[in-house]
Design an enzyme around this catalytic site. Structure first.
Site, mmCIF file in Angstrom:
data_model
loop_
_atom_site.group_PDB
_atom_site.id
_atom_site.type_symbol
_atom_site.label_atom_id
_atom_site.label_comp_id
_atom_site.label_asym_id
_atom_site.label_seq_id
_atom_site.Cartn_x
_atom_site.Cartn_y
_atom_site.Cartn_z
ATOM 1 N N GLU A 1 1.129 -1.384 0.220
ATOM 2 C CA GLU A 1 -0.160 0.208 -0.197
ATOM 3 C C GLU A 1 1.098 1.316 -0.086
ATOM 4 O O GLU A 1 0.245 2.161 0.323
ATOM 5 C CB GLU A 1 -0.947 0.111 1.160
ATOM 6 C CG GLU A 1 -2.000 -1.568 0.712
ATOM 7 C CD GLU A 1 -2.931 -1.455 1.907
ATOM 8 O OE1 GLU A 1 -4.210 -1.294 2.090
ATOM 9 O OE2 GLU A 1 -2.793 -1.742 2.747
ATOM 10 N N HIS B 1 -1.331 3.759 9.028
ATOM 11 C CA HIS B 1 -2.350 2.650 8.421
ATOM 12 C C HIS B 1 -3.155 1.486 9.018
ATOM 13 O O HIS B 1 -1.890 0.323 9.276
ATOM 14 C CB HIS B 1 -2.415 2.851 6.494
ATOM 15 C CG HIS B 1 -3.299 1.630 6.322
ATOM 16 N ND1 HIS B 1 -4.690 1.558 6.072
ATOM 17 C CD2 HIS B 1 -3.104 0.558 5.796
ATOM 18 C CE1 HIS B 1 -4.948 0.949 5.433
ATOM 19 N NE2 HIS B 1 -4.040 -0.080 4.903
ATOM 20 N N HIS C 1 -6.116 -1.686 10.229
ATOM 21 C CA HIS C 1 -7.598 -2.097 9.524
ATOM 22 C C HIS C 1 -7.674 -2.574 11.153
ATOM 23 O O HIS C 1 -8.021 -3.951 11.410
ATOM 24 C CB HIS C 1 -7.361 -3.462 9.160
ATOM 25 C CG HIS C 1 -6.423 -3.489 7.736
ATOM 26 N ND1 HIS C 1 -6.445 -4.717 7.153
ATOM 27 C CD2 HIS C 1 -5.798 -2.495 6.470
ATOM 28 C CE1 HIS C 1 -5.660 -4.283 5.651
ATOM 29 N NE2 HIS C 1 -6.126 -2.787 6.133
ATOM 30 N N TYR D 1 -17.239 14.868 20.737
ATOM 31 C CA TYR D 1 -16.191 16.159 20.220
ATOM 32 C C TYR D 1 -14.685 16.166 19.987
ATOM 33 O O TYR D 1 -14.313 16.229 19.121
ATOM 34 C CB TYR D 1 -16.417 17.572 21.543
ATOM 35 C CG TYR D 1 -14.877 16.972 22.727
ATOM 36 C CD1 TYR D 1 -15.346 16.055 23.816
ATOM 37 C CD2 TYR D 1 -13.963 17.635 22.573
ATOM 38 C CE1 TYR D 1 -14.777 15.529 24.294
ATOM 39 C CE2 TYR D 1 -12.851 17.319 23.177
ATOM 40 C CZ TYR D 1 -12.917 16.248 24.773
ATOM 41 O OH TYR D 1 -12.350 15.842 25.635
ATOM 42 N N HIS E 1 -12.293 -1.168 4.370
ATOM 43 C CA HIS E 1 -10.599 -1.886 4.638
ATOM 44 C C HIS E 1 -9.912 -1.236 5.606
ATOM 45 O O HIS E 1 -9.437 -2.450 6.167
ATOM 46 C CB HIS E 1 -9.818 -0.446 2.554
ATOM 47 C CG HIS E 1 -8.617 -0.805 2.820
ATOM 48 N ND1 HIS E 1 -7.578 -0.507 1.945
ATOM 49 C CD2 HIS E 1 -7.480 -1.805 4.354
ATOM 50 C CE1 HIS E 1 -6.845 -0.577 1.871
ATOM 51 N NE2 HIS E 1 -6.691 -1.424 3.449
ATOM 52 N N TYR F 1 -3.674 24.338 20.352
ATOM 53 C CA TYR F 1 -2.233 23.507 21.257
ATOM 54 C C TYR F 1 -1.458 22.499 20.323
ATOM 55 O O TYR F 1 -1.479 21.638 20.537
ATOM 56 C CB TYR F 1 -3.025 23.150 23.022
ATOM 57 C CG TYR F 1 -3.667 21.824 22.852
ATOM 58 C CD1 TYR F 1 -5.327 22.753 23.416
ATOM 59 C CD2 TYR F 1 -3.515 21.018 22.832
ATOM 60 C CE1 TYR F 1 -5.609 21.447 23.400
ATOM 61 C CE2 TYR F 1 -5.119 19.647 22.356
ATOM 62 C CZ TYR F 1 -5.927 19.694 23.020
ATOM 63 O OH TYR F 1 -6.778 18.650 23.379
HETATM 64 ZN ZN LIG Z 1 -4.983 -1.411 4.190
#
Ligand SMILES: [Zn+2]
Length: 217
Positions: free
Chosen positions: A79, A98, A100, A119, A161, A214
């Site tokens: 990826e 990244h 899952h 929030y 995904h 901040y």
């Molecule tokens: Zn992935």
């Protein structure tokens, strides 16, 4: 390998191990990268394809230039393309996580963005956390969808995904990923007893203003 590159490679591996230890990823389905520049290099370093993080050594981390040329003994994560396009399009991003993650991915499988039900959604940089449309992993189409879903945001879901979190450094990107997973779990729980009441745009803008104060990134 320069000292700077080695230190960053080790930080990438530590972040990937921490990502799994935190329960926001399993096995090698996720990936972690960080922007890397020196006198002779402009690109990023990324976890390699299909190697357990505990067994990954600094030299296994793949390097990819901003022109998309990979080097190293192992292939970069399959990826790598969306990492490349995020670094190309976002000067503020220096690290990408990244995963899952189970709850974020559950919502993504329902094509559900995370709205302003809490929030802390503002931690992703806006009034919601978008869900990018589905495209096959590793493709330019997925990369295009991810870059669009991350516009003015630090995180997004990827339909059917997983999720992406970005930041000015690895610690922050990992913290955002963990918070997005917590929000996904809370939203999923709230959906069990009805349709959550959403905060107004005005209330979310107040929180976004406080977060910007901040060093939101
Ligand atoms: Zn992935």
């Amino acid at each position: 390998m320069s000292d700077g590159s080695r230190a960053l490679r080790e930080e990438i591996i530590a972040t990937a191990i921490a990502m799994n230890a935190a329960g926001i990823n399993r096995g090698t389905s996720g990936n972690v990268s960080a922007r890397y520049r020196d006198a002779s290099y402009d690109g990023f370093l990324i976890t390699p394809s299909g190697l357990a993080y505990e067994r990954t050594r600094a030299e296994d981390i793949a390097a990819v230039t901003l022109a998309g040329e990979a080097s190293g003994p192992r292939a970069p994560s399959s990826e790598w393309r969306f990492h490349l396009d995020i670094y190309r399009s976002r000067a503020d991003v220096h690290a990408i996580v990244h995963t899952h993650a189970p709850f974020a991915t559950t919502l993504a499988c329902m094509d559900r963005a995370i709205p302003a039900f809490h929030y802390m959604v503002a931690i992703a940089g806006g009034r919601n956390i978008r869900c990018a449309p589905y495209a096959t992993y590793g493709t330019q189409a997925l990369s295009d969808h991810a870059v669009e879903a991350l516009r003015d945001r630090n995180a997004c879901l990827l339909s059917h995904h997983g999720m992406i979190a970005v930041g000015p450094g690895l610690q922050r990107a990992l913290a955002v990923a963990a918070e997005v997973e917590t929000l996904a779990e809370l939203y999923w729980r709230a959906l069990q007893i009805g349709e959550p009441v959403l905060l107004s745009d005005a209330e979310m803008d107040v929180v976004l203003g406080k977060f910007a104060g901040y060093g939101r990134a």
